[in-house]
Structure formats: structure tokens, C-alpha cells
Enzyme design. Structure first.
Site, PDB file in Angstrom:
ATOM      1  CB  CYS A 284      99.019  36.141 -63.574  1.00  0.00           C
ATOM      2  SG  CYS A 284     100.661  36.652 -64.076  1.00  0.00           S
ATOM      3  CE1 TYR A 296     107.767  25.581 -73.090  1.00  0.00           C
ATOM      4  CE2 TYR A 296     109.458  27.034 -73.968  1.00  0.00           C
ATOM      5  CZ  TYR A 296     109.073  25.799 -73.496  1.00  0.00           C
ATOM      6  OH  TYR A 296     109.983  24.770 -73.434  1.00  0.00           O
ATOM      7  CD  GLU A 318      91.664  37.868 -62.696  1.00  0.00           C
ATOM      8  OE1 GLU A 318      91.904  39.088 -62.726  1.00  0.00           O
ATOM      9  OE2 GLU A 318      91.865  37.169 -61.695  1.00  0.00           O
TER      10      GLU A 318
END
Length: 418
Positions: A284, A296, A318
Site C-alpha cells: 500500500c 512524496y 502488488e
């Protein structure tokens, strides 16, 4: 007139006025009786009661409607009054649904699969009736934002999506979050009282990176579960995923902060499974809204790859990626590859993989997207146009690019993890 009594129904679409008064097609996801008090976030799934002692509502203005603007991200969904709905434009949406659905669940595209920590990691569609039933129930429960906004430090931020905070927090207009320990509260007074006693000035775990006022902390979900669960719940307000539960133990969290006189406040983070059978180096990724458009995103992606380099293995996020995730990663991959071509000239795919820790399939897909890879005798051959590379880098590097600086990262893999 007929329009004054034509109450819009769940599942119908109509032309609606957006906050800036522009007109957009909206689908009615939910409705509720208008409350006497203004403001506040709606309780999830709170629809009008059908049986009560009060007079039966029979006018559109008796209700508020939770609207999804067709073709736009779900984070823009909101409650509106009938005065923002063009009642003459109401149309019924044809849905392929079972008779038990009663038209109450709207169809959505597949949610992004860069999952929050603790999220279900199964990908693709399933034909298992039990799984389909659970997904349907989850869709119904999470279709309405349950918290309107959060107050975190000096920032008040509108939320984008549903997050499974405990029921007692559902439906409040604003959630108050400690910017250091991430404890969440219902009122400003509770937050003030908490701030007077909270000794936390930074995330738990080990500081593994420092460059000026930017730091990164590595946190084990097994050692600091409460902080990591709070981080997941907070992040879920800005991530559109199917499920989230509280099992954070299998994950490591890398929290990026900016340090002020008060302490190190959370900017964003990424998480990764401790043992990924697929070789994923990121589960994530999120930059909180108040810090977005500050570079960022690339910094966090580059940090995940710098860690992979030190682990001595190629990694990949992922998959499948969300549309936004695809854009972010492709932008990073292109920058890294083009800088290599500029500085090194001829270099093959395997060598690129060893130097960057980017998996071969991600390198090839990026180069194919740029029409820079050809197949010859079963081999992938990179076709680099120097002018194309220089033009891209000149255009991209006009603005400052924030990347992880290897010399600022004091991190090595633990024994036995390479």
C-alpha cells in the site's frame, strides 16, 4: 405539480448541481429523511424509514440524497438536497442485478488492488458464490462515507471514502486525530485534553532515514499493532478498497514524516508484506492529501526500491495496479530508466534489473509503453533514441524531483531475510 411529488429513487440518475454550480449526471446511491439540524456526515446506509408514526414523507424536499457523479471518482460522492437535482431529468438505470438487489447497489469499476495493510490480497474476480455474497454485502455497507472530515494538526481535510472505524464514530461530521500517535476522538475538547497528556512526538519504531526535516520510520505491525491499525483506518478514508481488517502483524510499515518544532508529523507511508511469495516490495502507498503534489509519491516509491536493492532482490508493487497507481509507477520507472540510458548508454534489461531492483516485466512494459523495445530472435532488444531520452529528461527535470537519497538511508536487511 407532479414534479413536486416525484421523489427520486435509489438507483435513478438525474442532472445534479455540483458544489461549483456546474451540472453533472449523478446517480442516487442512498437517501434519508432530511434532518432538522444542518451539517454532519451521514450514518452509513441510513435510509428513510418506511414505517413510523409520523406523516409519510411524500415530497422530494423531505429527503437528502447521496449522489455519485457518473464518470468521476467516488471521493466526490456527497449528500445533497432536492434543490440540487433537476427533477425533470430523472432516468432509471438498467442494471444487471438479481431480484434481491432491489436496485440498491450501484455498479463500480474494480477497485484498485494496491491494498491497504491488512486488506484482502486476492486479485481478480471470483465465481465463488460465498465470496460474491460477501463482496456484495461489503459494497452495500461501504457505499456511503461514514465520516465527513478529519482534523489533524493544523489541517481540516474532507474525507474521500468509507473507513471501518468503530460504530460509535460513524456518522460524526468531523473526526479529531492526534497528529503524532494517531489516536482518534469525537470532539475538539477531547483532543485538547489528549494533547495535554500525550507524550508522543514521532511514530514508534526505528528511524531509518533522515534528510533535513524529512524522516522515515520502520514499524513492525506485530510490535506496534495499535499505531498500525490507527494508520490503516486513517489511510482508508483516502483509499478506495474492498476490505480492511485489523491483522497488521504480517506487514512492515514505512512512515514518512516532516519534523517541526512540535515533532515528526505523518506525511505518508508505504507497507510491505514481511514474506511476499510474489516478490512484492509494496502493498500500500499513500501520501495524505495535505502533503500531495509535493513529490512524496516518487520519494516513497524510490524508498521501496532502495530497500529492495539492499535486500539484493528485484521487487514490484502488488498488482493489478489502480489507474492512478499505474501512472505513478510508470512515471517513476521511466525517469529511472531514462537516466540510466543518458548516463550509461547501451545497457541490457537484466543489467537494468540488477542496478535498479525493478523487475524485468516492469522494465519491459515501461519501454513498450514508450515504444522502445523490439523483439529479435526471441530476445528483447532496447531501441534507445538519444534525442527522445534527453527531451523527456529536460522536460521532467525542470521541476525538483524528490527521491530517496541512498546515503541518508541507514537500513540493512536483518540476518536471514536476504
Amino acid at each position: 405539480s407532479d414534479l413536486e411529488t416525484r421523489v427520486p429513487q435509489i438507483g435513478q440518475r438525474a442532472t445534479c448541481s455540483w458544489r461549483d454550480s456546474t451540472k453533472h449526471k449523478g446517480e442516487i446511491v442512498e437517501r434519508r429523511l432530511k434532518r432538522s439540524s444542518a451539517g454532519g456526515a451521514p450514518p452509513s446506509g441510513s435510509s428513510a424509514p418506511s414505517g413510523s408514526g409520523s406523516p409519510k414523507p411524500d415530497k422530494p424536499s423531505d429527503y437528502e440524497y447521496y449522489v455519485h457523479y457518473v464518470g468521476f471518482d467516488r471521493r466526490l460522492d456527497e449528500w445533497i438536497g432536492s434543490d440540487r437535482i433537476d427533477l425533470t431529468s430523472i432516468e432509471v438505470v438498467q442494471k444487471r442485478a438479481s431480484p434481491n438487489d432491489q436496485g440498491r447497489t450501484r455498479g463500480r469499476g474494480r477497485p484498485p488492488s494496491v491494498n491497504p495493510p491488512g486488506a484482502a490480497h486476492g486479485h481478480g474476480s471470483s465465481n465463488d458464490p460465498a465470496i460474491l455474497k460477501l463482496e456484495k454485502e461489503h459494497e452495500e455497507l461501504t457505499k456511503v462515507k461514514n465520516i465527513g472530515a478529519i482534523q489533524m494538526g493544523q489541517y481540516e481535510i474532507d474525507t474521500w471514502y468509507y473507513s471501518p472505524y468503530p460504530d460509535e464514530y460513524s456518522g460524526i461530521p468531523k473526526l479529531y486525530v492526534c497528529e503524532f500517535c494517531l489516536k482518534y476522538m469525537k470532539s475538539i475538547n477531547t483532543l485538547r485534553k489528549h494533547n495535554s497528556t500525550c507524550t508522543c512526538t514521532r511514530p514508534p519504531g526505528d528511524e531509518i532515514y533522515r534528510d533535513g526535516n524529512v524522516s522515515v520510520f520502520e514499524i513492525d505491525g506485530n510490535k506496534d499493532p495499535l499505531y498500525c491499525q490507527s494508520l490503516c483506518l486513517l489511510a482508508k478514508l483516502f483509499l478506495d478498497h474492498k476490505t480492511l481488517y485489523y491483522d497488521v502483524a504480517p506487514f512492515m510499515f514505512y512512515v514518512v514524516t516532516e519534523t517541526t518544532q512540535k515533532g515528526a508529523t505523518v506525511v505518508g507511508y508505504f507497507s510491505k508484506e514481511k514474506n511476499s511469495s510474489e516478490g512484492y516490495n509494496l502493498a500500500c502507498i499513500l501520501t495524505f492529501p495535505q502533503y500531495q503534489r509535493s513529490g512524496y509519491g516518487k520519494f516513497i516509491i524510490s524508498l521501496s526500491y532502495e530497500i529492495s536493492k539492499r535486500e539484493g532482490k528485484a521487487g514490484s508493487p502488488e498488482k493489478p495496479l489502480s489507474d492512478l497507481g499505474k501512472l505513478s509507477y510508470r512515471s517513476y520507472w521511466t525517469l529511472v530508466l531514462f537516466r540510466l540510458f543518458r548516463d550509461r548508454g547501451d545497457i541490457d534489461v537484466e543489467e537494468i534489473c540488477r542496478e535498479t531492483a525493478i523487475k524485468v516485466e516492469d522494465i519491459i512494459s515501461t519501454l513498450q509503453h514508450k515504444d522502445m523495445v523490439k523483439e529479435w530472435k526471441g530476445q528483447h532488444v532496447i531501441h534507445v533514441e538519444k534525442s527522445k531520452v534527453e527531451e523527456y529528461l529536460k522536460r521532467t527535470e525542470r521541476s525538483k524531483i524528490r527521491l530517496c537519497k541512498p546515503e541518508c538511508l541507514v537500513w540493512q536487511p536483518k540476518e536471514g531475510t536476504k
